[in-house]
Structure formats: structure tokens, C-alpha cells
Design an enzyme around this catalytic site. Structure first.
Site, PDB file in Angstrom:
ATOM      1  N   PHE A 263       0.845  -1.193   0.000  1.00  0.00           N
ATOM      2  CA  PHE A 263       0.000   0.000   0.000  1.00  0.00           C
ATOM      3  C   PHE A 263       0.884   1.247   0.000  1.00  0.00           C
ATOM      4  O   PHE A 263       0.603   2.233  -0.664  1.00  0.00           O
ATOM      5  CB  PHE A 263      -0.915  -0.009   1.222  1.00  0.00           C
ATOM      6  CG  PHE A 263      -1.866   1.160   1.266  1.00  0.00           C
ATOM      7  CD1 PHE A 263      -2.973   1.201   0.440  1.00  0.00           C
ATOM      8  CD2 PHE A 263      -1.641   2.218   2.123  1.00  0.00           C
ATOM      9  CE1 PHE A 263      -3.855   2.275   0.469  1.00  0.00           C
ATOM     10  CE2 PHE A 263      -2.510   3.300   2.166  1.00  0.00           C
ATOM     11  CZ  PHE A 263      -3.616   3.322   1.334  1.00  0.00           C
ATOM     12  N   PHE A 264       1.965   1.187   0.785  1.00  0.00           N
ATOM     13  CA  PHE A 264       3.021   2.185   0.725  1.00  0.00           C
ATOM     14  C   PHE A 264       4.236   1.547   0.062  1.00  0.00           C
ATOM     15  O   PHE A 264       4.290   0.328  -0.113  1.00  0.00           O
ATOM     16  CB  PHE A 264       3.391   2.685   2.123  1.00  0.00           C
ATOM     17  CG  PHE A 264       2.253   3.346   2.850  1.00  0.00           C
ATOM     18  CD1 PHE A 264       1.593   4.425   2.301  1.00  0.00           C
ATOM     19  CD2 PHE A 264       1.838   2.881   4.090  1.00  0.00           C
ATOM     20  CE1 PHE A 264       0.531   5.039   2.962  1.00  0.00           C
ATOM     21  CE2 PHE A 264       0.789   3.482   4.771  1.00  0.00           C
ATOM     22  CZ  PHE A 264       0.135   4.567   4.194  1.00  0.00           C
TER      23      PHE A 264
ATOM     24  N   ALA B  66      -9.683  13.369   5.403  1.00  0.00           N
ATOM     25  CA  ALA B  66      -8.529  13.246   4.503  1.00  0.00           C
ATOM     26  C   ALA B  66      -8.633  11.985   3.668  1.00  0.00           C
ATOM     27  O   ALA B  66      -9.322  11.023   4.034  1.00  0.00           O
ATOM     28  CB  ALA B  66      -7.228  13.235   5.302  1.00  0.00           C
TER      29      ALA B  66
ATOM     30  N   GLU C 211     -14.321  12.088   0.352  1.00  0.00           N
ATOM     31  CA  GLU C 211     -13.930  11.684   1.697  1.00  0.00           C
ATOM     32  C   GLU C 211     -14.813  12.315   2.776  1.00  0.00           C
ATOM     33  O   GLU C 211     -15.049  11.710   3.826  1.00  0.00           O
ATOM     34  CB  GLU C 211     -12.466  12.039   1.948  1.00  0.00           C
ATOM     35  CG  GLU C 211     -11.480  11.216   1.120  1.00  0.00           C
ATOM     36  CD  GLU C 211     -11.450   9.749   1.531  1.00  0.00           C
ATOM     37  OE1 GLU C 211     -11.843   9.433   2.674  1.00  0.00           O
ATOM     38  OE2 GLU C 211     -11.032   8.918   0.701  1.00  0.00           O
TER      39      GLU C 211
ATOM     40  N   GLY D 151      12.446  15.086   4.655  1.00  0.00           N
ATOM     41  CA  GLY D 151      13.732  14.437   4.887  1.00  0.00           C
ATOM     42  C   GLY D 151      13.766  12.978   4.496  1.00  0.00           C
ATOM     43  O   GLY D 151      14.850  12.437   4.246  1.00  0.00           O
TER      44      GLY D 151
ATOM     45  N   GLU E 147       5.673  12.798  -0.204  1.00  0.00           N
ATOM     46  CA  GLU E 147       4.227  12.979  -0.110  1.00  0.00           C
ATOM     47  C   GLU E 147       3.906  14.462  -0.248  1.00  0.00           C
ATOM     48  O   GLU E 147       4.573  15.299   0.357  1.00  0.00           O
ATOM     49  CB  GLU E 147       3.689  12.474   1.227  1.00  0.00           C
ATOM     50  CG  GLU E 147       2.177  12.630   1.369  1.00  0.00           C
ATOM     51  CD  GLU E 147       1.657  12.215   2.737  1.00  0.00           C
ATOM     52  OE1 GLU E 147       0.454  11.918   2.837  1.00  0.00           O
ATOM     53  OE2 GLU E 147       2.443  12.199   3.704  1.00  0.00           O
TER      54      GLU E 147
ATOM     55  N   GLU F 239     -11.815  -1.203   4.741  1.00  0.00           N
ATOM     56  CA  GLU F 239     -10.521  -0.535   4.831  1.00  0.00           C
ATOM     57  C   GLU F 239     -10.066  -0.382   6.281  1.00  0.00           C
ATOM     58  O   GLU F 239      -9.074   0.287   6.558  1.00  0.00           O
ATOM     59  CB  GLU F 239     -10.582   0.841   4.148  1.00  0.00           C
ATOM     60  CG  GLU F 239     -10.777   0.761   2.637  1.00  0.00           C
ATOM     61  CD  GLU F 239     -10.717   2.122   1.969  1.00  0.00           C
ATOM     62  OE1 GLU F 239     -10.454   3.124   2.671  1.00  0.00           O
ATOM     63  OE2 GLU F 239     -10.926   2.176   0.740  1.00  0.00           O
TER      64      GLU F 239
END
Length: 212
Positions: free
Chosen positions: A31-32, A98, A114, A137, A141, A164
Site C-alpha cells: 500500500f506504501f 482526509a 472523503e 527528509g 508525499e 478498509e
């Protein structure tokens, strides 16, 4: 003006042509994503340097502050957040509505989708606050931060998509109380803090625009 001061209309010293990705490795793809980048970039002294960086890659997101100017309340949502599992007060945060941007969607599209999924809210006018990077850093995103007019009178309850793993509780908070929650540190996540401080600075204009 001091030679070290930043002039109006600042632009970065270098641009996209002044670095290169020599090698890219995929460390995790779910997912990431986690990448390992081997980079070379120019230095401020005029040389170049080669570095390695691990990068947490996230798709673009949208956060929207729901504000009812007539009732003088903001609509925030509370949910479990694994990123603060070690918070002494517990890993539940008060946040903005969000979501992740899906292909073909605009920031406003995401805000409207959303808001209905997470708060059961229909939005009126939507305005842009800013587009920012929360942790440059080591995380890729971009967040589009918005504020939207809402009629909060029938907005309440528990929402989210069960498939979800979402468990989202709606809170209607008097706007001045929300400002105090930022000041006291009870609201401590960047999008909510930035949006509420923006509203505090621009409240008179927003009220004039959105009050009946």
C-alpha cells in the site's frame, strides 16, 4: 540587505537539472512503498556529492477542514493512528477529513468524496489553503490542504469503510475551542494545526463569505 538574508521572491539555488538518480532499488512495494535511492547532486560550494537515501513513498493526499460559519463550529474526525502508537495519551487523534488522490481526481473531488465517507457531510464551497510536504527528509508525499463550507446540523455519528479498517467518529467543535486545542497541543497533527491556524487568521473574511 545582508548577504545571508533571503530576498522576496526566493527561488532555490538549484533545480531538477542539478541532481540525478544513479540507481533506484525497491525495498518494499505494498500500500506504501519503500525505495533506496543512490543520488548525486551539486553542493553549495560548487562541487558534487553522492549519497544514499531510503525513501518512504506515499501517493498525494488531500486534507480538508470542514467549517460551518453559521454555527461557528468545525467538523473534525477522531480515529486510531498507528503512527502515534507510542503516544502516552493513546493513539487516537483529532484530525481533518482526509484521503488519497485516485487517478483522474482533483483535490476538490477527493475532499467531497472523503467528507461523505468519513463524516456524512456534503460540502459547499471549497477553497485552497496550501500544498505542502509534511516530512521531506525521508518521505515523498504532497498534501493539498483545503477548507470547505458545510452545514453541520445533521453531521454526526460513526463513519468509515469497514473493508478498509476505518472506524471514524465525528466531532463538532466550537471554532474558538478548536483554536484552544491547537494552542494546548491536544490537536498536534500538522494538517489540522495548519488549517486551523489559517482559519484563525482569515476567520473574518471566511465568515463574511460563508455566513447566511
Amino acid at each position: 540587505m545582508s548577504k545571508h538574508s533571503v530576498p522576496d521572491g526566493w527561488q532555490s539555488t538549484y533545480n531538477q537539472q542539478d541532481f540525478r538518480i544513479d540507481k533506484q532499488e525497491s525495498l518494499y512495494d505494498g500500500f506504501f512503498k519503500m525505495l533506496k535511492l543512490h543520488l548525486t547532486h551539486k553542493t553549495f560550494a560548487g562541487d558534487s556529492i553522492s549519497i544514499q537515501r531510503e525513501l518512504f513513498y506515499r501517493d498525494d493526499a488531500v486534507c480538508v477542514l470542514l467549517y460551518d460559519a453559521n454555527e461557528q463550529v468545525v467538523v473534525l474526525v477522531e480515529q486510531f493512528r498507528v503512527g502515534v502508537f507510542d503516544n502516552p495519551e493513546g493513539p487516537w487523534l483529532l484530525e481533518l477529513v482526509a484521503g488519497i488522490v485516485e487517478q483522474g481526481e482533483s483535490a476538490e473531488d477527493v475532499a467531497r468524496r472523503e467528507s461523505e465517507e468519513e463524516a456524512g457531510a456534503q460540502l459547499g464551497e471549497v477553497v485552497s489553503i496550501s500544498r505542502f510536504v509534511p516530512s521531506s527528509g525521508g518521505t515523498r508525499e504532497y498534501i493539498d490542504l483545503l477548507c470547505a463550507s458545510v452545514d453541520s446540523r445533521d453531521v454526526e455519528g460513526i463513519h468509515g469503510l469497514p473493508h478498509e479498517g476505518e472506524d471514524i467518529k465525528v466531532h463538532k467543535i466550537p471554532v474558538d475551542k478548536a483554536f484552544e486545542l491547537v494552542k494546548s497541543g491536544k490537536i498536534n497533527n500538522a494538517p489540522a494545526m495548519i488549517a486551523l491556524q489559517w482559519l484563525q487568521l482569515n476567520k473574518a473574511d471566511v465568515d463574511k463569505r460563508w455566513s447566511s
